[in-house]
Design a protein around this motif. Structure first.
Motif, PDB file in Angstrom:
ATOM      1  N   CYS A 175       0.862  -1.191   0.000  1.00 51.74           N
ATOM      2  CA  CYS A 175       0.000   0.000   0.000  1.00 51.74           C
ATOM      3  C   CYS A 175       0.895   1.237   0.000  1.00 51.74           C
ATOM      4  N   TYR A 176       0.603   2.191  -0.875  1.00 51.44           N
ATOM      5  CA  TYR A 176       1.479   3.369  -0.955  1.00 51.44           C
ATOM      6  C   TYR A 176       1.161   4.359   0.160  1.00 51.44           C
ATOM      7  N   GLU A 177      -0.021   4.204   0.740  1.00 53.42           N
ATOM      8  CA  GLU A 177      -0.448   5.124   1.797  1.00 53.42           C
ATOM      9  C   GLU A 177      -1.356   4.366   2.761  1.00 53.42           C
ATOM     10  N   ILE A 178      -1.260   4.698   4.031  1.00 50.02           N
ATOM     11  CA  ILE A 178      -2.103   4.061   5.040  1.00 50.02           C
ATOM     12  C   ILE A 178      -2.950   5.142   5.698  1.00 50.02           C
ATOM     13  N   SER A 179      -4.256   4.941   5.646  1.00 48.39           N
ATOM     14  CA  SER A 179      -5.161   5.896   6.276  1.00 48.39           C
ATOM     15  C   SER A 179      -5.628   5.320   7.610  1.00 48.39           C
ATOM     16  N   LEU A 180      -5.444   6.102   8.660  1.00 45.44           N
ATOM     17  CA  LEU A 180      -5.741   5.642  10.018  1.00 45.44           C
ATOM     18  C   LEU A 180      -7.110   6.158  10.426  1.00 45.44           C
ATOM     19  N   MET A 205       6.262   8.910   7.875  1.00 43.74           N
ATOM     20  CA  MET A 205       5.222   9.933   8.038  1.00 43.74           C
ATOM     21  C   MET A 205       4.530  10.284   6.718  1.00 43.74           C
ATOM     22  N   GLU A 206       5.315  10.372   5.636  1.00 43.31           N
ATOM     23  CA  GLU A 206       4.777  10.791   4.317  1.00 43.31           C
ATOM     24  C   GLU A 206       3.755   9.793   3.802  1.00 43.31           C
ATOM     25  N   ALA A 207       3.769   8.572   4.322  1.00 43.33           N
ATOM     26  CA  ALA A 207       2.857   7.557   3.806  1.00 43.33           C
ATOM     27  C   ALA A 207       1.596   7.430   4.676  1.00 43.33           C
ATOM     28  N   MET A 229       2.578  16.803  14.270  1.00 44.64           N
ATOM     29  CA  MET A 229       3.596  15.754  14.183  1.00 44.64           C
ATOM     30  C   MET A 229       4.197  15.655  12.789  1.00 44.64           C
ATOM     31  N   GLY A 230       3.556  16.318  11.813  1.00 44.08           N
ATOM     32  CA  GLY A 230       4.109  16.324  10.454  1.00 44.08           C
ATOM     33  C   GLY A 230       3.283  15.586   9.417  1.00 44.08           C
ATOM     34  N   ILE A 231       2.150  15.063   9.806  1.00 44.34           N
ATOM     35  CA  ILE A 231       1.294  14.374   8.834  1.00 44.34           C
ATOM     36  C   ILE A 231       0.667  15.407   7.896  1.00 44.34           C
ATOM     37  N   ASN A 232       0.649  15.092   6.591  1.00 39.62           N
ATOM     38  CA  ASN A 232       0.141  16.079   5.638  1.00 39.62           C
ATOM     39  C   ASN A 232      -0.938  15.542   4.706  1.00 39.62           C
ATOM     40  N   LYS A 233      -1.638  14.509   5.152  1.00 42.81           N
ATOM     41  CA  LYS A 233      -2.767  14.001   4.365  1.00 42.81           C
ATOM     42  C   LYS A 233      -3.960  13.783   5.282  1.00 42.81           C
ATOM     43  N   VAL A 234      -5.078  14.364   4.898  1.00 43.67           N
ATOM     44  CA  VAL A 234      -6.267  14.324   5.745  1.00 43.67           C
ATOM     45  C   VAL A 234      -7.478  13.896   4.919  1.00 43.67           C
ATOM     46  N   ASP A 235      -8.187  12.871   5.395  1.00 41.67           N
ATOM     47  CA  ASP A 235      -9.446  12.459   4.782  1.00 41.67           C
ATOM     48  C   ASP A 235     -10.572  13.281   5.414  1.00 41.67           C
TER      49      ASP A 235
END
Ligand code: HMG
Ligand code: MG
Length: 302
Positions: A175-180, A205-207, A229-235
């Motif tokens: 998986c290129y990205e993990i959404s929590l 972090m980027e993933a 914390m540096g996360i830059n992707k938001v659903d």
């Protein structure tokens, strides 16, 4: 430290509509996605290839994708649309419909996984191996979800270590990205941060993306600590639509309007026009005959 740019992944047409009692038709689903891309959103979930018995709202996702592929709108052509695929059957349907991206979804809780996709976490990961093998052959990007990252509606509190374990498995699988996902929106910021601290031991972090439901009004606070914390992707979901049918008490996702407003105020770029976004939120609420769950949307259009 805070990122300078944040990518919004708009899940309103999937997470938002999957639980909608009025079962919006294909034309409404397509128009929603078109309007959202026009406001500047580049990454969107368009639907799911899941069992129609389980989630009837997401049938005809193939027709939604076909309409988007035929669209003449430049914003639509430049956007990426993803779909949920829980098993090989779902993946095959997604490939048939020429999906640009798919997402697989498991959880950190056994009971939730059973209720949501009718198998154990271990079995879900085996199903995903088969999906991944096929997806990689055709270079189809696969996103991974971990649900119930802090709390489970059946098991209560979830150990951060368990989240890290499942997330790591999905990441290592390809998986290129993990959404929590805070599926029931019960997490508070220190718990959310403790969960993220465990996960970033295993995954760059980027993933990572965060997927917060706003059931208890904690979503923006949890997103804030994630950004810090540096996360830059938001659903997020337009007008705060949504809720998972297999998580009792799960209300909508955090509203995209509310996230974009906060980010604008923090001088973090999203490329999204807030006014157009709020108008789309209002439009879909009128269409669905439901109230707007975005505070920003209500305030800006008042
Ligand atoms: P199952 O009943 O165990 O599946 O369901 P099965 O393999 O035994 O098949 C049973 C029937 O379903 C068969 O049809 C299959 O063909 C059909 P029948 O012979 O009875 O006519 N079937 C399918 N049909 C269409 N597409 C498919 C498919 N697979 C089987 N892909 C299954 C297992 C996973 C399919 C089921 O449990 C399911 O569809 N679950 C959907 C769960 C879902 O969509 N949940 C909401 C999304 S997750 C979420 O919201 C959380 C998230 O937002 C993050 C967060 O907030 O935490 C992502
Ligand atoms: Mg969700």
């Amino acid at each position: 430290s805070f990122p300078r740019q944040v990518q919004i992944i708009e899940v309103g047409a999937r997470d938002g509509l999957q639980n909608e009692p009025s079962h919006p038709d294909v034309a409404t689903r397509v128009e929603l996605l078109e309007r959202l891309t026009k406001s500047g959103i580049k990454h969107l979930e368009a639907g799911s290839f899941v069992s129609p018995k389980w989630v009837p709202q997401m049938t005809k996702t193939d027709e939604v994708l076909a309409a988007l592929q035929a669209s003449q709108q430049a914003d639509v052509q430049q956007a990426t649309f993803s779909v949920l695929t829980p098993n090989l059957k779902g993946l095959e349907a997604a490939v048939q419909a020429q999906a640009q991206e798919v997402a697989i979804f498991s959880a950190a809780s056994e009971s939730f996984t059973q209720k949501n996709i009718n198998c154990s976490i271990q079995e879900s990961l085996q199903r995903f191996d088969a999906i991944m093998a096929q997806a990689q052959q055709i270079n189809l990007p696969v996103r991974g979800y971990v649900s119930t990252v802090v709390a489970c509606p059946y098991e209560g509190k979830i150990q951060p270590q368990k989240v890290a374990e499942v997330a790591k498995h999905l990441y290592e699988m390809g998986c290129y990205e993990i959404s929590l996902g805070d599926t029931i929106g019960a997490a508070t910021p220190f718990e959310f941060k403790a969960m993220l601290e465990a996960v970033i031991q295993e995954i760059p972090m980027e993933a990572l993306a965060v997927h917060c439901h706003d059931t208890y009004g904690q979503a923006l606070a949890n997103i804030y600590v994630s950004l810090e914390m540096g996360i830059n992707k938001v659903d997020s979901a337009i007008a705060g639509l949504g809720g998972c049918p297999y998580a009792k008490g799960a209300s909508g996702n955090v509203a995209t309007e509310d996230v974009v407003y906060m980010l604008q105020g923090m001088n973090i770029e999203t490329g999204i026009g807030l006014q157009a976004l709020c108008e789309t939120g209002q439009w879909i609420c009128q269409k669905l005959n439901r109230s707007n769950q975005s505070k920003v949307g209500k305030a800006m259009l008042a």
